[in-house]
Scaffold this active site. Sequence first.
Site, PDB file in Angstrom:
ATOM      1  N   VAL A   1       0.838  -1.215   0.000  1.00  0.00           N
ATOM      2  CA  VAL A   1       0.000   0.000   0.000  1.00  0.00           C
ATOM      3  C   VAL A   1       0.869   1.260   0.000  1.00  0.00           C
ATOM      4  CG1 VAL A   1      -1.674   1.324   1.375  1.00  0.00           C
ATOM      5  CG2 VAL A   1      -2.011  -1.116   1.018  1.00  0.00           C
TER       6      VAL A   1
ATOM      7  N   LYS B   1     -14.836  -0.255   9.171  1.00  0.00           N
ATOM      8  CA  LYS B   1     -13.762  -1.059   8.582  1.00  0.00           C
ATOM      9  C   LYS B   1     -13.273  -2.098   9.597  1.00  0.00           C
ATOM     10  CE  LYS B   1     -10.716  -2.386   5.564  1.00  0.00           C
ATOM     11  NZ  LYS B   1      -9.355  -1.964   5.394  1.00  0.00           N
TER      12      LYS B   1
END
Length: 296
Positions: free
Chosen positions: A11, A175
């Site tokens: 990421v 999340k």
Amino acid sequence: MNILILGPGAVGSLWATKFQLAGHHVSLWGRTSESELSLQLDDAPLTTYSNQSISSLQEADLILITVKAWQVESAIEPLLPHINADTIVMLMHNGMGTAEWLESKLSDNPIVIATTTHGAYKPTKQHVLHTGHGYTQVGGFNAKGAKCEFLQDVMNHALPSVNWNPNIHSALWTKLAINCAINPLTAIHQCKNGDLAAEQYSSLLEAITHELVEVMNKEAIVTDFDTLHRTIMQVVNATAANYSSMRQDVFHKRRTEIDFITGYLLQAAKKHQINTPENAKLYQCLKQIEQSWTEQ
Ligand code: PAF
């Protein structure tokens, strides 16, 4: 902007290359002490970045921290003396519980939290693949961070879509709930996310979701069983062919993020005196798996 990426894993490398292609001055802070590191995004040209440069750290307008939650403290601690008080510090990882610590160390800095659904994969040290197009939500953690709304445009230009969310706490909890439902089960059963749609997991997933809703409501997060269950199953289906990050960590015998995912949930449940037996069992199971590697 001068942007430093702390933790150029998949990421971090995705954002590094995207920020660089958008015209920013990007430097990296990885684990190796090489003074330069090169990255290639998909078929774009290979680009070289400075690595572990103290001057780049001092001059950073934005430090994006993309290490795993359990690595945040050890990664940032040695850098603290060199971080300018004006530098915006942004956390982007699965799980919760690191921002409080960061603020205790960098109380004068704007602190911002991001959560992303982009998929990235690094088949080699230099090559990063953008494997799944997602979106990113960003919001302030402290008062100075809450004034950094301009980051929406900066980030959106580099890797859309990005939304500034004044209620990032709620987005992070959602999340976290998705990760509590998907990650431990896929790690324990070494299965793909999509396998959780099978009948054999349905009552367990429902029980996990009921516990999550109770804790989230006590944390002032507005949700209900149907909404959260639907959201979880949407992610199960949308990422059906993927292995979750925790499944991958267990497969490779790497420390998982369980303490910052289910562990964070259990701490909140304890604070509110809520029983969460199904999540507690998953937590214990993951801890036993991790423990078994050190005993080998
Ligand atoms: O941790 C992960 O793998 C991801 O956050 C998610 C959403 C579970 C998809 O695999």
